[in-house]
Design an enzyme around this catalytic site. Sequence first.
Site, mmCIF file in Angstrom:
data_model
loop_
_atom_site.group_PDB
_atom_site.id
_atom_site.type_symbol
_atom_site.label_atom_id
_atom_site.label_comp_id
_atom_site.label_asym_id
_atom_site.label_seq_id
_atom_site.Cartn_x
_atom_site.Cartn_y
_atom_site.Cartn_z
ATOM 1 N N GLU A 278 44.601 37.426 38.630
ATOM 2 C CA GLU A 278 45.100 37.296 37.260
ATOM 3 C C GLU A 278 44.003 36.558 36.488
ATOM 4 O OE1 GLU A 278 48.955 35.242 35.206
ATOM 5 O OE2 GLU A 278 48.918 35.400 37.381
ATOM 6 N N ARG A 502 47.862 32.129 53.256
ATOM 7 C CA ARG A 502 46.982 31.530 52.254
ATOM 8 C C ARG A 502 46.087 30.511 52.916
ATOM 9 N NH1 ARG A 502 49.190 32.193 46.979
ATOM 10 N NH2 ARG A 502 48.008 30.482 46.105
ATOM 11 N N LYS A 512 45.326 25.603 39.075
ATOM 12 C CA LYS A 512 44.566 25.703 37.825
ATOM 13 C C LYS A 512 45.078 24.710 36.779
ATOM 14 C CE LYS A 512 44.143 30.529 38.784
ATOM 15 N NZ LYS A 512 44.940 31.742 38.761
HETATM 16 P P1 ATP Z 1 46.590 30.439 42.029
HETATM 17 O O1 ATP Z 1 47.830 30.344 41.209
HETATM 18 O O2 ATP Z 1 46.462 29.442 43.129
HETATM 19 O O3 ATP Z 1 45.358 30.543 41.237
HETATM 20 P P2 ATP Z 1 47.275 33.178 42.358
HETATM 21 O O4 ATP Z 1 47.992 33.775 43.493
HETATM 22 O O5 ATP Z 1 47.967 33.093 41.063
HETATM 23 O O6 ATP Z 1 46.684 31.800 42.848
HETATM 24 P P3 ATP Z 1 45.621 35.342 41.597
HETATM 25 O O7 ATP Z 1 44.433 35.233 40.755
HETATM 26 O O8 ATP Z 1 46.777 36.003 41.021
HETATM 27 O O9 ATP Z 1 45.923 33.894 42.097
HETATM 28 O O10 ATP Z 1 45.321 35.940 43.027
HETATM 29 C C1 ATP Z 1 44.419 36.943 43.383
HETATM 30 C C2 ATP Z 1 44.583 37.180 44.856
HETATM 31 O O11 ATP Z 1 44.141 36.033 45.565
HETATM 32 C C3 ATP Z 1 46.014 37.399 45.262
HETATM 33 O O12 ATP Z 1 46.073 38.513 46.131
HETATM 34 C C4 ATP Z 1 46.396 36.136 45.960
HETATM 35 O O13 ATP Z 1 47.326 36.410 46.971
HETATM 36 C C5 ATP Z 1 45.079 35.647 46.523
HETATM 37 N N1 ATP Z 1 45.091 34.205 46.697
HETATM 38 C C6 ATP Z 1 45.371 33.257 45.783
HETATM 39 N N2 ATP Z 1 45.319 32.031 46.311
HETATM 40 C C7 ATP Z 1 44.988 32.177 47.623
HETATM 41 C C8 ATP Z 1 44.796 31.286 48.719
HETATM 42 N N3 ATP Z 1 44.925 29.963 48.585
HETATM 43 N N4 ATP Z 1 44.458 31.808 49.922
HETATM 44 C C9 ATP Z 1 44.311 33.131 50.061
HETATM 45 N N5 ATP Z 1 44.471 34.024 49.080
HETATM 46 C C10 ATP Z 1 44.831 33.577 47.866
HETATM 47 MG MG MG Z 2 48.697 33.768 39.614
#
Ligand code: ATP
Ligand code: MG
Length: 862
Positions: A278, A502, A512
Amino acid sequence: MPPKFDPKSPENASLISLFQGLGLAEKSATELVRQPKSGLAFKSLVDEFSLENNKYDEKTASALVKLSASSGKLGPAERGFIVKKIEIGDIKSSDQVTAAVKYAEGNPAGTPINEEEFNKACGVGIDITAAQLPELLRSYISSLPTAPENWAGLSAVLGGIRSGASDLKWANAGEVKSSLETIFTELFGTKEAAQAAAKAQATSAAKTKPAPKPKAAVASSSAEASSSTSPVIPTNIFREGFLSDFHKPGENPQINPKLKEQHLEFTKGMVYTRFPPEPNGYLHIGHVKAIMVDFGYAKFHGGRTYLRFDDTNPEAEEGRYFQSILETVRWLGFEPWKITYSSDNFDQLYQWAVELTRRGKAYVCTCSAEKMKADRGLGKGQPVPCEHRDRPIEESLREFERMKNGEYPEQGAALRMKMDLSSGNPYMWDGVAYRVKLAPHHRTGDKWKIYPTYDFTHCLCDSIENISHSLCTVEFIPARESYEWLCDALEVYKARQYEFARLNLQGTFLSKRKIAKLVNNKLVKDWDDPRLYTIIALRRRGIPPGALLSFVSDLGVTTSESVVEIQRFESSVRSYLEESAPRLMMVLNPIKLIIENVADDYRVPVQVPLHPKVPAMGTVETSFTKEVYIDAEDFREEDSPDYFRLAPGKSVGLFKAPFPVTCTSYSKDPVTGQVNEIRCRLEDTGNVKKAKAYIQWVNVPESIKIDEVRYFKPLFRSDPPPADFESDVNPESLEVYKNAVIEPAFYELSKKAILDARKESEERTKKAKKESSIKSPEESKAVEGSEASKHLEDEPVVTAEQLVGMENIRFQGMRLAYFSVDRESKIGCLDENEATKPGKKDGDKIILNRIVSLKEDSGKKA
Ligand code: ATP
Ligand code: MG
């Protein structure tokens, strides 16, 4: 089975002690006795010439051992002759012993050995120092009938030296090899670059074969330089364990067999994955895992990966995140096959929402948020249907049209999927497909007043892009049922979702929202402050991308969550740098050391290898002079028996300098009371004792001043940081040293790192553009009316430059830590042309970041 060797048995112990008494180190003596044959051979040599009361240095003793093992065929006179030659130091190296035995074997029995001829055959009196080697080797190469043309000629030259007649064969073999490798680097570029070029040639030759193949064996990470912009992607996680067990493309079940055919027609059986961030912030260390899994899995299987910006939430997006995310993916070593945006599918998604409603599988609900929550059982019980669930299809279609036209305020209405309220899975309780949002969207402006949710968008975008394996994190396990429900309800291609754990790091957070607070309140410098764990921060701190990949790959990919300790991360980075980073002499807290018994213009050239175990990195030259800087930590006013560095009356070795020094006196700054000058004697006469310890130094006249050396400690005092994390920030988490100095080779190394990185990234980028369907902004513009043509200014772009930065300059400051150059530095010579000799320029500013310490407990130095 032979009886177990016991070094403590009376017989063995007395033999070991005899050999040690002769000068062998304990370990070698024990090893020798462990091998009964060699041990006895040496013992009988000792007996034969009554050597038992002699005391040799280790080298001499080793030469005698070698003689004992290889002189079985010689008569006592010949053997005795060689023993004498070893004792007086004429014969030193193992090569010389071999030559001596060979010569003696050829000597007619009963005639005395001709000493002059013997000396010639065994290189007696030839003493070639490392400093003399480069010149001698150059003239040797130019004397060869056929000069080497590339790196492939290295072993022939080495072989020629060993078997030939030149004096060079008596020089230290390791030093010859390392010096020769430096010359080859000057002649033909680095070995790594040559290997990469050969590999590229081989792959382009292999390109004529049609089907994509899984990538072959892994190159070891030690094969890459620490400045590399093309990290080697580890493959073990795809060969074994969780990720090795997935279905083959096409095998994922579909509601209609035709969907499988269409899918395979598009993919031709290749693996297709996507990485779907995202664009609402910078990526963090957890994303390294997701990137590696998504891109790596496809790459391993010869497939393709989309970088898909999941931009369905208009409020959160900012242009800078798009560019940064693309850069980060590429910096980690991956190339998107295509960059896409969920928002590019808004028209299609909308049509599908209408279709779903038409099929009686969605309805417009105008309940308030509270009512909806209550109907869903408030998170406690089974849900109850709301009054809109069974409204006529026509009515929902009409209301959905009104939502689209902006006739509802935000939260005023939602399109909900008509799923299964009797299910035990809350994701099946009529999840929301579309909601009203009035904010303009980054790419589609104010065209839409309704936006699809993640649950509606994700599976359908996967379907549109023919994703074969939709890989995500475990919190999406319950969402899989709704993912599949929607694809089946619309009878479209359905990807198979797999979920992995994760990555979480202890002692810090990745959220963030929290990082934004730190940035906004100026508790850190920016989103890339090296104390943070965003990927841009790790990059700035100097962590090489290859180290991040091997960290994740060593942790492995499974389905169970865990929290990884920071120490484990750092130790992974450390072992990566250990093999790949060149070493320089640097002094953090300099004190001047003056050698009293040499002339003012005393100057001895010294060759310092850039890596003791990787001779291919070459050596750099520095000068040993009357005045050098040493680290304040390496001097003590009070000596003690367990201390081996400098103190009054005590000697220490200066790394690679010809002689040790002994402290004669020192003085202190009258104001601060700190030692500010140490006077020493150079131990260059008489029987020079080998130093017990070596310290690094930088010669005063050529020293380069470093404006700032930044050491980072954990940002928070508590682990884990408390809810009120802002007041827990450790004010001493950034420590700055302002007096450090480094040897002048720093410039050479910096320029080489940057030039290599630029070349490598240009090649890589050219290749990526050829193989992907990513267009340059100009090409996108050409496709008139396309979504891309409307957003040119903030379309993220693929460039070679984005892979190169000051952080590519990485090295080990000997005995200190691993460092990289901070992006705030200015080093003028990096912009000069390639041939110009690098050096200091006006306006230069050097700032180093400590990447990681040399040892885990670096707080207290040995
Ligand atoms: P955050 O809110 O921590 O930034 P998110 O899941 O909202 O994480 P996105 O940018 O939507 O982040 O995620 C992109 C991809 O990265 C998704 O497939 C998510 O599952 C993966 N991802 C995010 N955080 C982790 C993590 N800590 N370990 C492994 N994969 C992750
Ligand atoms: Mg997200």
